[in-house]
Design a protein around this motif. Structure first.
Motif, PDB file in Angstrom:
ATOM      1  N   ARG A 159     -62.448 -21.490  20.648  1.00  0.00           N
ATOM      2  CA  ARG A 159     -62.470 -20.569  19.520  1.00  0.00           C
ATOM      3  C   ARG A 159     -63.890 -20.054  19.326  1.00  0.00           C
ATOM      4  NH1 ARG A 159     -58.483 -23.892  15.340  1.00  0.00           N
ATOM      5  NH2 ARG A 159     -56.697 -23.960  16.771  1.00  0.00           N
ATOM      6  N   TYR A 160     -63.980 -18.844  18.812  1.00  0.00           N
ATOM      7  CA  TYR A 160     -65.266 -18.157  18.751  1.00  0.00           C
ATOM      8  C   TYR A 160     -65.689 -17.963  17.294  1.00  0.00           C
ATOM      9  CZ  TYR A 160     -64.076 -17.475  23.591  1.00  0.00           C
ATOM     10  OH  TYR A 160     -63.733 -17.708  24.901  1.00  0.00           O
ATOM     11  N   ALA A 161     -66.886 -18.461  16.982  1.00  0.00           N
ATOM     12  CA  ALA A 161     -67.347 -18.491  15.595  1.00  0.00           C
ATOM     13  C   ALA A 161     -67.469 -17.105  14.995  1.00  0.00           C
ATOM     14  CB  ALA A 161     -68.681 -19.223  15.511  1.00  0.00           C
ATOM     15  N   ARG A 162     -67.750 -16.120  15.816  1.00  0.00           N
ATOM     16  CA  ARG A 162     -67.947 -14.766  15.301  1.00  0.00           C
ATOM     17  C   ARG A 162     -66.636 -14.127  14.842  1.00  0.00           C
ATOM     18  NH1 ARG A 162     -71.664 -10.167  18.328  1.00  0.00           N
ATOM     19  NH2 ARG A 162     -71.795  -8.734  16.563  1.00  0.00           N
ATOM     20  N   GLU A 163     -65.527 -14.647  15.308  1.00  0.00           N
ATOM     21  CA  GLU A 163     -64.219 -14.081  14.958  1.00  0.00           C
ATOM     22  C   GLU A 163     -63.728 -14.718  13.664  1.00  0.00           C
ATOM     23  OE1 GLU A 163     -61.733 -14.664  18.331  1.00  0.00           O
ATOM     24  OE2 GLU A 163     -62.680 -13.036  19.464  1.00  0.00           O
ATOM     25  N   ARG A 164     -63.988 -14.058  12.575  1.00  0.00           N
ATOM     26  CA  ARG A 164     -63.637 -14.578  11.260  1.00  0.00           C
ATOM     27  C   ARG A 164     -62.129 -14.433  11.017  1.00  0.00           C
ATOM     28  NH1 ARG A 164     -67.911 -15.194   7.740  1.00  0.00           N
ATOM     29  NH2 ARG A 164     -66.632 -14.578   5.930  1.00  0.00           N
ATOM     30  N   LYS A 165     -61.513 -15.507  10.575  1.00  0.00           N
ATOM     31  CA  LYS A 165     -60.068 -15.494  10.347  1.00  0.00           C
ATOM     32  C   LYS A 165     -59.734 -14.690   9.092  1.00  0.00           C
ATOM     33  CE  LYS A 165     -59.430 -19.977  12.606  1.00  0.00           C
ATOM     34  NZ  LYS A 165     -60.848 -20.152  12.976  1.00  0.00           N
ATOM     35  N   ARG A 166     -58.591 -14.038   9.160  1.00  0.00           N
ATOM     36  CA  ARG A 166     -58.114 -13.173   8.073  1.00  0.00           C
ATOM     37  C   ARG A 166     -57.096 -13.964   7.241  1.00  0.00           C
ATOM     38  NH1 ARG A 166     -58.998  -7.681   9.168  1.00  0.00           N
ATOM     39  NH2 ARG A 166     -57.022  -7.042   8.248  1.00  0.00           N
ATOM     40  N   ILE A 167     -57.288 -13.966   5.937  1.00  0.00           N
ATOM     41  CA  ILE A 167     -56.557 -14.861   5.045  1.00  0.00           C
ATOM     42  C   ILE A 167     -55.673 -14.074   4.088  1.00  0.00           C
ATOM     43  CG2 ILE A 167     -56.778 -16.747   3.371  1.00  0.00           C
ATOM     44  CD1 ILE A 167     -59.769 -16.934   4.348  1.00  0.00           C
ATOM     45  N   ALA A 168     -54.432 -14.516   3.938  1.00  0.00           N
ATOM     46  CA  ALA A 168     -53.555 -14.038   2.867  1.00  0.00           C
ATOM     47  C   ALA A 168     -53.426 -15.164   1.846  1.00  0.00           C
ATOM     48  CB  ALA A 168     -52.183 -13.656   3.404  1.00  0.00           C
ATOM     49  N   ILE A 169     -53.607 -14.834   0.571  1.00  0.00           N
ATOM     50  CA  ILE A 169     -53.475 -15.823  -0.496  1.00  0.00           C
ATOM     51  C   ILE A 169     -52.218 -15.525  -1.291  1.00  0.00           C
ATOM     52  CG2 ILE A 169     -54.574 -16.910  -2.483  1.00  0.00           C
ATOM     53  CD1 ILE A 169     -57.265 -15.973  -1.429  1.00  0.00           C
ATOM     54  N   PHE A 170     -51.332 -16.517  -1.367  1.00  0.00           N
ATOM     55  CA  PHE A 170     -50.109 -16.413  -2.149  1.00  0.00           C
ATOM     56  C   PHE A 170     -50.310 -17.110  -3.495  1.00  0.00           C
ATOM     57  CE2 PHE A 170     -48.500 -14.906   1.676  1.00  0.00           C
ATOM     58  CZ  PHE A 170     -47.130 -14.675   1.673  1.00  0.00           C
ATOM     59  N   VAL A 171     -49.945 -16.448  -4.577  1.00  0.00           N
ATOM     60  CA  VAL A 171     -50.108 -17.006  -5.912  1.00  0.00           C
ATOM     61  C   VAL A 171     -48.864 -16.726  -6.746  1.00  0.00           C
ATOM     62  CG1 VAL A 171     -52.624 -16.845  -5.935  1.00  0.00           C
ATOM     63  CG2 VAL A 171     -51.269 -14.876  -6.662  1.00  0.00           C
ATOM     64  N   SER A 172     -48.783 -17.429  -7.881  1.00  0.00           N
ATOM     65  CA  SER A 172     -47.737 -17.133  -8.869  1.00  0.00           C
ATOM     66  C   SER A 172     -48.413 -16.666 -10.148  1.00  0.00           C
ATOM     67  CB  SER A 172     -46.833 -18.346  -9.084  1.00  0.00           C
ATOM     68  OG  SER A 172     -45.996 -18.536  -7.959  1.00  0.00           O
ATOM     69  N   LYS A 173     -48.572 -17.563 -11.127  1.00  0.00           N
ATOM     70  CA  LYS A 173     -49.208 -17.165 -12.388  1.00  0.00           C
ATOM     71  C   LYS A 173     -50.532 -17.873 -12.634  1.00  0.00           C
ATOM     72  CE  LYS A 173     -44.972 -15.926 -14.891  1.00  0.00           C
ATOM     73  NZ  LYS A 173     -44.173 -16.154 -16.132  1.00  0.00           N
ATOM     74  N   MET A 174     -50.736 -19.020 -12.038  1.00  0.00           N
ATOM     75  CA  MET A 174     -51.954 -19.793 -12.292  1.00  0.00           C
ATOM     76  C   MET A 174     -53.081 -19.273 -11.409  1.00  0.00           C
ATOM     77  SD  MET A 174     -50.407 -23.636 -12.785  1.00  0.00           S
ATOM     78  CE  MET A 174     -51.845 -24.150 -13.713  1.00  0.00           C
ATOM     79  N   ASP A 175     -54.277 -19.161 -11.985  1.00  0.00           N
ATOM     80  CA  ASP A 175     -55.357 -18.457 -11.288  1.00  0.00           C
ATOM     81  C   ASP A 175     -56.494 -19.339 -10.792  1.00  0.00           C
ATOM     82  OD1 ASP A 175     -56.549 -19.186 -13.673  1.00  0.00           O
ATOM     83  OD2 ASP A 175     -57.287 -17.178 -14.176  1.00  0.00           O
TER      84      ASP A 175
ATOM     85  N   VAL B 148     -57.851 -10.964   2.903  1.00  0.00           N
ATOM     86  CA  VAL B 148     -57.593  -9.538   3.134  1.00  0.00           C
ATOM     87  C   VAL B 148     -56.436  -9.026   2.283  1.00  0.00           C
ATOM     88  CG1 VAL B 148     -58.551  -9.533   5.463  1.00  0.00           C
ATOM     89  CG2 VAL B 148     -56.126 -10.066   5.141  1.00  0.00           C
ATOM     90  N   VAL B 149     -55.654  -9.949   1.685  1.00  0.00           N
ATOM     91  CA  VAL B 149     -54.524  -9.514   0.861  1.00  0.00           C
ATOM     92  C   VAL B 149     -54.098 -10.674  -0.032  1.00  0.00           C
ATOM     93  CG1 VAL B 149     -52.776 -10.178   2.583  1.00  0.00           C
ATOM     94  CG2 VAL B 149     -52.244  -8.397   0.902  1.00  0.00           C
ATOM     95  N   ILE B 150     -53.622 -10.326  -1.233  1.00  0.00           N
ATOM     96  CA  ILE B 150     -53.064 -11.299  -2.166  1.00  0.00           C
ATOM     97  C   ILE B 150     -51.621 -10.908  -2.429  1.00  0.00           C
ATOM     98  CG2 ILE B 150     -53.213 -12.278  -4.494  1.00  0.00           C
ATOM     99  CD1 ILE B 150     -56.229 -11.686  -4.402  1.00  0.00           C
ATOM    100  N   ILE B 151     -50.727 -11.874  -2.331  1.00  0.00           N
ATOM    101  CA  ILE B 151     -49.294 -11.637  -2.510  1.00  0.00           C
ATOM    102  C   ILE B 151     -48.794 -12.573  -3.610  1.00  0.00           C
ATOM    103  CG2 ILE B 151     -47.022 -11.706  -1.407  1.00  0.00           C
ATOM    104  CD1 ILE B 151     -48.454 -11.255   1.282  1.00  0.00           C
ATOM    105  N   SER B 152     -47.984 -12.035  -4.517  1.00  0.00           N
ATOM    106  CA  SER B 152     -47.506 -12.854  -5.630  1.00  0.00           C
ATOM    107  C   SER B 152     -46.070 -12.508  -5.991  1.00  0.00           C
ATOM    108  CB  SER B 152     -48.396 -12.645  -6.860  1.00  0.00           C
ATOM    109  OG  SER B 152     -47.945 -13.438  -7.943  1.00  0.00           O
TER     110      SER B 152
END
Length: 305
Positions: free
Chosen positions: A103-119, A139-143
């Motif tokens: 794996r290559y350190a320069r390749e930053r992983k892309r993250i999706a965060i799933f949430v409901s109501k608590m922040d 890169v995106v938040i899904i709720s």
């Protein structure tokens, strides 16, 4: 899957120096433990003129067990030598039955965060990202609720409200998977997302979905763990970050922590204390995944920190 850093507005999360990471890579591997494994990897990297900056290893049993290794190294002109590096490592790995990848350190992983109501977990992850403490990028938040849309806007992140009911769950998950594919997501983080994912969803991202459970697993699996902990009169409460599998709250555990409580603490006190533990534990687990510090084996993890 790997991708470059997502462009950000001025003042948003600073990136680690691309120059500093340009020549850095990591080998993650496991194999039957036997003499010569460490020597073979070290000698191969030496032959490539690579400089090992960290090497971690663990054996389940030196006499016939399984060896796990993480090797971090710098290789001059890495971007021009990736194919050479990977093919050479494959030749080195084959005789010793190594299962691994580079794996290559320069390749930053892309993250999706799933949430409901608590922040609280969402905010912690975004604060750490903004401070430059995460080796990856939301890169995106899904709720399944619209409540946290303003937080996403504060960090200039796209927010998708995908309602979920028992009747619409298959359609909702199909839409969520479409969003993940569109944003080329590498890691899904369930930051107190109060829905159970289907087997089909989980299978699309094996060992790439991290959940925070508000209990010190395996105690109080499922819903309402703080209420059940209060009823049981526990003296310690905790939180567990784990990879998600088809079995509810039974995936490989990445990180856990606890805090002492007593008979004076109400259910609301337990929840307040628990929120702090949850956000710290989840942020650690996410950071370790992004830094390629975790190897899974059976239903366990080996975490090199």
């Amino acid at each position: 899957m790997s991708h470059g850093r997502t462009p950000l507005d001025p003042g948003q999360a600073p990136a680690a120096s691309d120059t500093a990471l340009a020549d850095r890579a990591r080998i993650l591997l496991s194999c039957p433990d036997r003499p010569g494994v460490v020597a073979a990897v070290s000698q191969y990297l030496y032959s490539m003129n690579a400089n090992i900056v960290r090497m971690d290893q663990y054996s389940t049993d030196p006499d016939g067990g399984r060896l796990f290794m993480r090797v971090e190294f710098d290789l001059p002109r890495l971007s021009d030598r990736r194919r050479e590096l990977e093919e050479g490592f494959a030749r080195t790995a084959r005789p010793l039955d190594m299962q691994g990848e580079i794996r290559y350190a320069r390749e930053r992983k892309r993250i999706a965060i799933f949430v409901s109501k608590m922040d609280h977990c969402l905010r912690e992850l975004l604060w750490q990202w903004q401070a430059g403490d995460l080796s990856g990028d939301p890169v995106v938040i899904i709720s399944n609720h619209p409540d946290l849309k303003d937080i996403a806007a504060t960090f200039s992140l796209p927010f998708y409200h995908v309602p979920v009911t028992r009747e619409t769950k298959p359609e909702a998950e199909h839409r969520q998977l479409e969003i993940l594919q569109n944003y080329q997501v590498d890691l899904v983080v369930l930051a107190r997302y109060m829905q159970i994912l289907s087997t089909e969803f989980v299978s699309a991202y094996p060992n790439r979905i991290i959940n925070i459970h508000h209990s010190f697993l395996p105690a109080f699996v499922g819903a309402n763990p703080y209420e059940r902990a209060y009823e049981r009169g526990v003296k310690l409460i905790g939180a567990t970050a784990h990879y998600v599998t088809a079995n509810l709250d039974e995936g490989p555990i990445i990180e856990q922590d606890v805090q002492r409580v007593n008979h004076r603490d109400s259910v609301e006190d337990l929840k307040r204390i628990g929120r702090h533990i949850e956000r710290v534990v989840l942020a650690r687990a996410v950071a370790w995944h992004l830094e390629d510090r975790i190897l899974t084996y059976k239903n366990k993890t080996v975490v090199f920190v």
